[in-house]
Structures are given as structure tokens and as C-alpha cells.
Write a protein that holds these residues in place. Structure first.
Motif, PDB file in Angstrom:
ATOM      1  N   SER A 169     -13.294  -1.479   7.406  1.00  0.00           N
ATOM      2  CA  SER A 169     -13.001  -2.121   8.697  1.00  0.00           C
ATOM      3  C   SER A 169     -13.464  -1.230   9.839  1.00  0.00           C
ATOM      4  O   SER A 169     -13.429  -0.004   9.764  1.00  0.00           O
ATOM      5  CB  SER A 169     -11.505  -2.399   8.817  1.00  0.00           C
ATOM      6  N   ARG A 170     -13.920  -1.887  10.883  1.00  0.00           N
ATOM      7  CA  ARG A 170     -14.264  -1.141  12.097  1.00  0.00           C
ATOM      8  C   ARG A 170     -13.603  -1.828  13.280  1.00  0.00           C
ATOM      9  O   ARG A 170     -13.688  -3.045  13.432  1.00  0.00           O
ATOM     10  CB  ARG A 170     -15.776  -1.128  12.300  1.00  0.00           C
ATOM     11  N   VAL A 171     -12.950  -1.053  14.107  1.00  0.00           N
ATOM     12  CA  VAL A 171     -12.268  -1.639  15.264  1.00  0.00           C
ATOM     13  C   VAL A 171     -13.180  -1.509  16.479  1.00  0.00           C
ATOM     14  O   VAL A 171     -13.647  -0.425  16.793  1.00  0.00           O
ATOM     15  CB  VAL A 171     -10.938  -0.920  15.533  1.00  0.00           C
ATOM     16  N   TRP A 172     -13.439  -2.623  17.100  1.00  0.00           N
ATOM     17  CA  TRP A 172     -14.295  -2.596  18.281  1.00  0.00           C
ATOM     18  C   TRP A 172     -13.494  -2.512  19.571  1.00  0.00           C
ATOM     19  O   TRP A 172     -12.330  -2.856  19.604  1.00  0.00           O
ATOM     20  CB  TRP A 172     -15.159  -3.865  18.324  1.00  0.00           C
ATOM     21  N   TYR A 173     -14.119  -2.120  20.629  1.00  0.00           N
ATOM     22  CA  TYR A 173     -13.596  -2.069  22.009  1.00  0.00           C
ATOM     23  C   TYR A 173     -12.528  -0.994  22.200  1.00  0.00           C
ATOM     24  O   TYR A 173     -12.361  -0.459  23.286  1.00  0.00           O
ATOM     25  CB  TYR A 173     -13.018  -3.419  22.451  1.00  0.00           C
ATOM     26  N   ASN A 174     -11.759  -0.722  21.138  1.00  0.00           N
ATOM     27  CA  ASN A 174     -10.705   0.278  21.265  1.00  0.00           C
ATOM     28  C   ASN A 174     -10.571   0.920  19.904  1.00  0.00           C
ATOM     29  O   ASN A 174      -9.602   0.697  19.184  1.00  0.00           O
ATOM     30  CB  ASN A 174      -9.404  -0.419  21.694  1.00  0.00           C
ATOM     31  N   PRO A 175     -11.588   1.727  19.505  1.00  0.00           N
ATOM     32  CA  PRO A 175     -11.691   2.182  18.121  1.00  0.00           C
ATOM     33  C   PRO A 175     -10.459   2.941  17.638  1.00  0.00           C
ATOM     34  O   PRO A 175     -10.113   2.867  16.474  1.00  0.00           O
ATOM     35  CB  PRO A 175     -12.944   3.060  18.127  1.00  0.00           C
TER      36      PRO A 175
END
Lengths: 378, 311
Positions: A169-175
Motif C-alpha cells: 500500500s502507498r498513501v498519497w497526499y499525506n504519506p
């Protein structure tokens, strides 16, 4: 309308503001101050939960489990207990938030190829941190189990490539999933709304209360000159206040504007207009500063906090309450603000919200303008 | 003479309460015109209607030649208004208040400077320009309020209880200013509940319960409502004599003022009363004729108005 008289009113309003340091502080400094206060206090990140461990097994495997759990920043090992009965008082006194009990046959069960069980006890009185903590714990234990499985399979001569599914998983905008990034735009909407509604309504109602309004109404001053003369100074000041908030958010919480600044300015202005109109509407109805204060507080504080999507996601609300959120201007502002500041996307992504905000500002200012003009030229 | 204000059957109701009840009068230009009455008599309501702050329920009024229903903007330019409630900005400097109202009334810089210089001298505010208005003593504040109300040289000046809460000396100074303005040809419409102040007016109307119950110049009013002689009686035991006199049929009216009694009685009956009293053998009293004060008129008219209402 005479621009000369309008300027006179604006100048007078600035004189009032300059003479009253509390007012100036309220408008300029307080927003940033509240942001700092809330920004640090309102933290939904779950980290460093105090943990107790009862390890009856004392084996290589049980120690591995404890190590894995405490290696993360989410849990801090506070107590190594001998007996699970000691957990209760610790939970009661709030010294720990959760405890893990590893049974005496833990390693034996693993070696026998059966599924071992671990008991987790968690303080559910704060449901949000409990569920988040539990989620982290489950993930860590799952990972450990997979690792364990792989090593067994390898030992049994099977290669590890047959692992059915692995998620990346990769979290975008607020890693880093920091809640401050999520909260700063919301706080900005929240603070600005309160301040501007309060400031505009009080500045007009104060004149009514002190009797100076009567003197103004007896002069050649026309209601539009008076209303505009009241709005413009507060619009300017709240714009400055908003930028101070942005600056604070950037310096202290690392929230920089990713998107287009002028787009931000546009939705900010629309939002401020909504607040100004609400303030004018209140000042048309209220006759004392106390009443105006109450009305401004009630109509901004809770709605903006609860119903704007600032803290609680709107899609999780009951249907009826979701409908109510459509009349909260902060709802639209927030979507735009988060899109611009955090995502850096263009107007395409949220044009509907901008349109809503625009119509809201337009309708509200028309209504309040009419109501106030009527109440002034009565 | 041309009239500054003409009022006909002006009425204002608040729900069922009639604050102003079909009053009619006119004020000649240049007059100091007084509205006298207790609180709630309808004075302020009348002023507020004439200034355009309040719409009348019915009736007509012309102020400075303009109709109050349709020409309130024109009226605003030619009237000055000052109310009992101090309505300048307390947090601004004296100078700033003056400047603000001058600008609102459209005075340009040159006119403003000469006008302020003129007014400051007249009103005695010079040297106080830099002070914060709220810190001035009440008497000064009232004078500043008057200055702000007349910056634009209005034809008619409405003063709604201008001397409320002001000490007697400052009141006297304030009235000197009013006379000054009057001598410049301004019409002054002033309300008050101080009876002594009403004596300063050229023409007064006494208001009670929304109606005018007496009118004329102070001297005329006294004459009109006291065609009989008013006598004053000084005694050490006012209450006892008061109670006795009240029972006597010749006494039309009697009121108590401390140790003095004012009684209304026709001159030929004075002797009769005195002899009857002397017959009781308790003592003596002297009656001497006096000129009635406005207070006497006020009380008498109030009692009569009350009686009329009772009927």
C-alpha cells in the motif's frame, strides 16, 4: 451611493479597530493561536500506547512476538508481568491501554503445527484509539504469522514464492498519515468562520446598542454605504488573518500549498463572503451584543465543527444529517481547501463545490443585505 | 411667520399603546420650542417621527418644508439631532468624532476646518481635540454631541433631553449655547422634563399620555391655566393645615411643596377661609398671592387630565 461617505465609514471602522487592541488580536492573532492550540491538541494519531505483556511461555517464539510488537512506534512496553491478574488494576489506573497474554503452551502449539492463540486485552473507553491500536496490533501479528509460515515452508522444502497475496500500500497526499495535515485546512475554515461572523455582527450591533446607529441613520449616510463600510475592513483583516493561519500551518505543521494559490484565494473570498453575510443577517435581527454573540457562536461553532466534514466524514453520517450538511458553507470550502492544499489538484476536481459555495455566498449576501437594509431604514 | 415644523393629527401606536395621540402644532422659524412632560409622555416618540427615525401611524408633518413620509432624505440634510443617550463614539478622539460627522455630512476640508475652529471656540472644546471622547466629563460630552449635530449648519435642531444627567452649571452653559443658536436664526426643538428649563423656552407644549395638555409661552400658560389667583401659605405644620384646607369647599386645588402650600382660591374668599381657621383657635396663617410656576400648571393640568380620563 457616495464613495466619499463610504471611505469615511471605512476609515472610522479602522480607527475603532486600532483603538481596541483586543479586537485586532481577535481578528489577526487569535486564528493562528487557535490553530497552534488545536493543531497540537487535536491529534488523532495513535502512537506510543502503553502496553503490558504477560509471557507465560518465555520461549524464543514468545520473545519474538513481544519484540515485533514493541519494535513499532505504536506501542511502548511498560510492564512485564508474571500474572495476568495484575493487568486489571493497571488498566483501571490508566497506566496501560492494552495488554498481551501469551499462554504457556504457545511455542509447543506452534511446533506441533497447530494454531496458537494470544490474548489481547484493550481499553475500549476511547473507542477510536482502541480500534486503531487493535488494527496496528493485528497487522503486526499477521505479519509475524506469515513470516513464521514462510520459514516453516522453507524448512519443509517448499519455496516461499507460492505466497498467495501480498499487498503493497502507498498513501498519497499525506504519506505519513499525519492528522495535522488533515486538520489544518479544517481548522482554517472553522476559525475563520467564527471570527468573521462574530466580528461583523458585533461591529454593527454595537452601534445599535450604544445608540450611535441612530445618529448615523439621521445623517445623510445611506444603508449601502454603512453596510459596505462595515464589511470592507473586516474582509481585509480576515484575509490577513487567513494568510497568517496558512503561514502558521506551513511553519509549524509543514502544510504547504501544493496547488494554485489564486484558486485558494478565490474559494477563500467566497467563503469569507458567506461568513460576512451570516454576520450581517445576525446584526439585522439582534439588538444587543450579547444576543449577537450567542447567535454567532451557535450558528458557527458546532455546525462548522461537526457538520462540515472537518472531523467526522460526512459519508458516515445518517442520511438526514447528511442533508443538513449541504447548508454549511464550510463543507464546500473544506473540499476545495483540502484539494488545493494537500492534493494540489485543479478546479476540475471540485468545481461542483466551488459552484455551491458561489451560489451560497450570492444568495446569503442578497438575503442579508435586504434584511439589514430594511431593518436600518425602518 | 413661516413655520419650521407643522404637525397635524400626528399619531403613533405601539400595538395597543398609543404613544402619541393626534397632536397638532406648528413652530415658527427661529423659535426655542420646548416639549415638556414626564418620561413616557410621548416626547421622544414625537421627535423620532419628525426626524424620520420612526414612521407615524397616521397624521401629517412637514419639517423644514419637507414631508416626513416622502422626503426624509432631504430632511436629514437640514436637521441636527442630539439625544439624551450619548451617541458619539467613545473610543474615538474628540477630533475624530468631529471629523467623521463632518465628512458624513459632506463638508470638504476647508469648510470642515473653519467650522471646527468656529465651533470649538463657541463650545469651548479647543485644546481638547486629542482627548478620547469617553474620558470627557458628561457636560463636555453633551457639548461635543451638540457640536457634531450642528457641524453642517442645520436649520432645525432637535434636542431630545439634552441635559439629562448634567450638573446645573453645565446645564446653564448648555442653555446659553441654545440661545446663541437661536439668535443665529436656528429653530430649536427641545424636550425636557426639567420644569425650570422649560421656562427658558419661548413656546412650550406640555405633554401627557400622548396628548398636549397645555401650550403657549410660559407666561401665557400660567395666565391661561390660572385665571384665579394662586396663593402661597407658609406654615410650621403644613400637613395639618393641608388636611383641614382640603375639606373646605372654597378651595379649588391645593398642593404641598415642603413647608409651603399652594392653593387656588378666588380672592374674595380668602378672608372667609382665614376667619374660619382663626375661629378654631389653633393659630394663624398668612396667604399671599404668587405667580404660579410651571410646576403648578403641570400638576393642575395633570390632575384635570386625569379627571377627564376618569369621566
Amino acid at each position: 451611493m457616495s464613495p466619499f461617505r463610504l471611505l469615511t465609514v471605512i476609515k472610522k471602522e479602522f480607527l475603532h479597530i486600532r483603538r481596541d487592541p483586543i479586537y485586532l488580536t481577535l481578528l489577526l492573532i487569535l486564528p493562528s493561536f487557535i490553530l497552534i492550540l488545536y493543531g497540537y491538541a487535536l491529534n488523532f494519531d495513535v502512537k506510543h500506547l502503553p502496553l503490558a505483556v504477560v509471557d507465560y511461555d518465555q520461549s524464543q517464539y514468545s520473545r519474538q512476538v513481544v519484540e515485533k510488537v514493541t519494535a513499532s512506534e505504536y506501542f511502548d512496553l511498560k510492564y512485564n508481568l508474571k500474572d495476568s491478574r495484575e493487568i486489571d488494576p493497571l488498566l483501571n489506573l490508566d497506566l496501560i491501554r492494552l495488554a498481551i497474554v501469551i499462554p504457556v503452551d504457545f511455542s509447543r502449539t506452534i511446533l506441533a503445527g497447530r494454531t496458537p492463540e494470544i490474548q489481547i486485552i484493550i481499553d475500549g473507553s476511547n473507542s477510536s484509539s482502541a480500534s486503531t491500536g487493535l488494527g496496528y496490533l493485528n497487522a503486526i501479528l499477521q505479519q509475524y504469522t506469515i513470516g513464521l509460515n514462510l520459514s516453516f515452508m522453507e524448512r519443509a522444502g517448499l519455496s516461499g514464492e507460492s505466497l498467495p497475496l501480498e499487498n503493497r500500500s502507498r498513501v498519497w497526499y499525506n504519506p505519513e498519515l499525519k492528522s495535522s495535515k488533515f486538520l489544518v485546512p479544517g481548522l482554517m475554515a472553522f476559525i475563520l468562520m467564527i471570527i468573521i461572523v462574530l466580528a461583523t455582527s458585533l461591529s454593527i450591533v454595537r452601534e445599535k446598542e450604544k445608540g450611535t446607529m441612530e445618529q448615523l441613520l439621521l445623517s445623510p449616510l445611506r444603508p449601502p454605504e454603512l453596510i459596505l463600510g462595515k464589511i470592507i475592513p473586516y474582509l481585509i483583516l480576515s484575509l490577513i488573518g487567513a494568510h497568517l493561519v496558512l503561514l502558521t500551518g506551513w511553519l509549524l505543521f509543514g502544510v504547504a500549498i501544493k496547488g494554485n494559490y489564486f484558486l485558494l484565494l478565490l474559494i477563500l473570498l467566497l467563503f469569507l463572503f458567506c461568513g460576512l453575510s451570516q454576520g450581517l443577517l445576525i446584526s439585522a435581527v439582534a439588538n444587543s451584543q450579547q444576543v449577537a454573540f450567542m447567535m454567532a457562536g451557535l450558528s458557527t461553532l458546532l455546525p462548522t465543527f461537526v457538520l462540515s466534514g472537518f472531523v467526522f466524514p460526512i459519508q458516515n453520517m445518517p442520511h438526514l444529517i447528511q442533508l443538513v450538511t449541504y447548508i454549511i458553507p464550510a463543507r464546500y470550502f473544506l473540499v476545495g481547501l483540502r484539494s488545493i492544499i494537500l492534493k494540489g489538484v485543479g478546479i476540475k476536481a471540485f468545481y461542483a463545490d466551488v459552484l455551491f459555495l458561489m451560489s451560497y455566498a450570492l444568495i446569503m449576501s442578497l438575503i442579508s443585505w435586504r434584511r439589514l437594509s430594511q431593518s436600518l431604514s425602518r | 411667520m413661516e413655520s419650521a415644523v407643522i404637525v397635524e393629527n400626528l399619531t403613533r401606536k405601539f400595538g395597543h399603546f398609543v404613544a402619541v395621540d393626534h397632536i397638532s402644532f406648528s413652530i415658527p422659524r427661529g423659535q426655542v420650542f420646548g416639549f415638556l412632560g414626564a418620561n413616557g409622555a410621548g416626547k421622544s416618540t414625537t421627535i423620532r417621527m419628525l426626524c424620520g427615525l420612526l414612521k407615524p401611524t397616521s397624521g401629517q408633518a412637514i419639517v423644514a418644508g419637507y414631508d416626513i413620509y416622502h422626503q426624509s432624505e432631504e430632511i436629514k440634510k437640514v436637521i441636527g439631532y442630539m439625544s439624551q443617550k450619548f451617541s458619539l463614539y467613545r473610543d474615538l478622539k474628540v477630533k475624530e468624532n468631529l471629523e467623521f460627522f463632518a465628512r458624513v455630512y459632506g463638508l470638504d476640508n476647508k469648510k470642515f476646518k473653519s467650522r471646527v475652529a468656529e465651533l470649538e471656540e463657541k463650545i469651548g472644546l479647543s485644546g481638547k481635540e486629542e482627548l478620547i471622547t469617553g474620558k470627557l466629563p458628561v457636560g463636555w460630552r453633551q457639548r461635543l454631541a451638540l457640536a457634531c449635530a450642528i457641524l453642517h449648519q442645520p436649520e432645525i435642531i432637535f434636542l431630545d433631553e439634552p441635559t439629562g444627567g448634567v450638573d446645573p452649571l453645565a446645564r446653564r452653559q448648555f442653555w446659553d449655547l441654545i440661545y446663541d443658536l437661536s439668535s443665529e436664526g436656528k429653530t430649536i426643538f427641545v424636550t425636557t422634563h426639567y420644569l425650570d428649563e422649560a421656562e427658558y423656552c419661548q413656546e412650550i407644549k406640555i405633554m401627557h399620555a400622548g396628548r398636549i395638555i397645555a401650550e403657549g409661552s410660559p407666561a401665557q400658560i400660567k395666565k391661561r391655566y390660572f385665571p384665579e389667583k394662586l396663593f402661597e401659605l407658609v406654615t410650621a405644620e403644613p400637613l395639618r393645615i393641608y388636611n383641614w384646607l382640603k375639606e373646605q369647599p372654597e378651595i379649588e386645588q391645593i398642593s404641598l411643596f415642603g413647608k409651603k402650600l399652594h392653593l387656588l382660591i378666588s380672592s374674595d374668599q380668602v378672608k372667609q377661609i382665614q376667619e374660619r381657621w382663626n375661629g378654631l383657635g389653633i393659630g394663624r396663617f398668612d396667604l399671599r398671592p404668587i405667580v404660579p410656576t410651571l410646576e403648578d400648571v403641570f400638576i393642575r393640568r395633570l390632575e384635570e387630565a386625569g379627571g377627564e380620563k376618569g369621566k
